[in-house]
Design an enzyme around this catalytic site. Structure first.
Site, PDB file in Angstrom:
ATOM      1  N   ASP A 150       0.487  -0.755   0.215  1.00 48.30           N
ATOM      2  CA  ASP A 150       0.196   0.349   0.150  1.00 48.30           C
ATOM      3  C   ASP A 150       0.821   1.476  -0.230  1.00 48.30           C
ATOM      4  O   ASP A 150       1.957   1.619   1.105  1.00 48.30           O
ATOM      5  CB  ASP A 150      -0.605   0.424   1.229  1.00 48.30           C
ATOM      6  CG  ASP A 150      -2.099  -1.278   1.476  1.00 48.30           C
ATOM      7  OD1 ASP A 150      -2.400  -1.204  -0.008  1.00 48.30           O
ATOM      8  OD2 ASP A 150      -2.625  -1.243   2.423  1.00 48.30           O
ATOM      9  N   ARG A 151       0.396   2.083  -0.634  1.00 43.03           N
ATOM     10  CA  ARG A 151       1.189   3.606  -0.746  1.00 43.03           C
ATOM     11  C   ARG A 151       1.782   4.013   1.004  1.00 43.03           C
ATOM     12  O   ARG A 151       2.225   5.101   0.926  1.00 43.03           O
ATOM     13  CB  ARG A 151       0.096   4.612  -1.061  1.00 43.03           C
ATOM     14  CG  ARG A 151       0.566   6.419  -1.509  1.00 43.03           C
ATOM     15  CD  ARG A 151       0.313   6.861  -2.131  1.00 43.03           C
ATOM     16  NE  ARG A 151       0.684   8.054  -2.429  1.00 43.03           N
ATOM     17  CZ  ARG A 151       0.612   9.264  -2.888  1.00 43.03           C
ATOM     18  NH1 ARG A 151      -0.412   8.650  -4.769  1.00 43.03           N
ATOM     19  NH2 ARG A 151       0.876  10.168  -3.540  1.00 43.03           N
TER      20      ARG A 151
END
Length: 340
Positions: A150-151
């Protein structure tokens, strides 16, 4: 009328399909963009438009009807205000097979739609393009992302440098042969020292995934099997540091499974829901997902090195220091210098 532009044919790549060869020459262009160039008939040999599956060794000449610069690049313009983040990405290891990165929270693994910040892939592509000034064409590589985090998660990202390594890594990830270890700060005190969550995950609403317990021994139609092991590393007054070992690789898997057992990540805008979403977080010093991809181990059939570790970033370390300062009750003591 613009003249055709000659494209060199490097005979070391005679066995490649044309689309793979063009992707190698122009790693800053997506394969989709290159496919569109081919579909328009802009890649030719003499008067003949070429298709992407033609073998490079069968071509006598290769020309473009318009410059590749006329097509969109994956790279953010160098020197722009959005190009600064690549300097924050740590290169933890690099060899002829792969590059291992330490990704800060907030940096995407691949370019995203809004192009607000340079990605991990962009950094590796820029390094490859710069290195081409001093290396022969037969050593050109096209970096390939084989997995994502995930970012807003920090930690390890592995980038393959050849199609063979991409295939091998992809197969090992798919068949669960790569051991993945994350560190997470979750809400509340997790009582069992070790717990295994075997619960399918399927798409939810508003960007969320959801846990879908199997009925009749089978997951729902839209769910896929998912298994995560949580091990307690250190307990605090209102939070717990856990080691999360995902045995599968589903979207948001650790976040969903932590939420499913009543201990969501201490900071998580998607899964810290209900009354807990409105309550103040139990940790200070960190404002993004309290999740870090800490260690990956490749299977024994890989040459050394195959063990990769990413140290905890400063904000995660600060959060732990705040928690330890206000700690009451037991702690395993296992989270000391090993994770710093």
């Amino acid at each position: 009328m613009r003249a055709d532009l000659s494209v060199p044919i490097h005979r070391a790549f005679n066995d490649l399909p044309l689309i793979d060869y063009l992707a190698l020459l122009w790693p800053d262009r997506s394969r989709r963009t290159i496919a569109q160039v081919l579909e328009r008939g802009d890649v030719r040999s003499g008067e003949r438009a070429l298709s992407g599956d033609e073998r490079v060794g069968d071509l006598d000449a290769l020309v473009l009807r318009r410059p590749i610069e006329d097509t969109p690049s994956m790279l953010i313009e160098a020197g722009s205000e959005n190009d600064d983040a690549s300097g924050e990405i740590d290169i933890l290891h690099e060899d002829a097979r792969l590059v291992v990165l330490g990704k800060p929270a907030g940096v995407p693994v691949v370019p995203d739609r809004d192009r607000a910040i340079a990605s991990c892939l962009e950094l590796v592509i820029r390094r490859e393009l710069a290195a081409r000034r001093d290396k022969p064409p037969e050593r050109f590589v096209r970096p390939r992302i084989v997995h994502r985090i995930d970012r807003l998660t920090s930690g390890l990202v592995i980038v393959a440098l050849t199609p063979e390594v991409e295939r091998r890594l992809g197969d090992d990830f798919e068949h669960r042969r790569i051991e993945k270890e994350y560190l997470a700060i979750v809400e509340g005190v997790v009582e069992p020292a070790r717990v295994t969550i075997d619960c399918p995950i399927g798409p939810g609403r508003k960007g969320r995934m959801r846990a879908e317990p199997a009925t009749g021994g089978k997951p729902g139609k839209t769910a896929r099997d998912a298994v995560t092991v949580f091990e307690v590393v250190e307990r605090f007054e209102r939070a717990t540091l856990v080691r999360a070992l995902p045995l599968t690789g589903r979207t948001h898997q650790i976040r969903v499974h932590a939420w499913a057992i009543g201990h969501p990540l201490a900071v998580d805008p998607l899964y810290r829901v209900g009354p807990m979403a409105r309550a103040p977080t139990s940790v200070r010093g960190i404002e993004r997902l309290t999740l870090h991809a800490h260690r990956y181990t490749l299977p024994p059939h890989w040459d050394e090195p195959r063990h990769f570790t990413c140290p905890l970033p400063d904000d995660f370390t600060r959060a732990l220091q705040h928690l330890r300062g206000g700690m009451k009750g037991d702690a395993s003591g296992d989270a000391g210098g090993e994770f710093r």
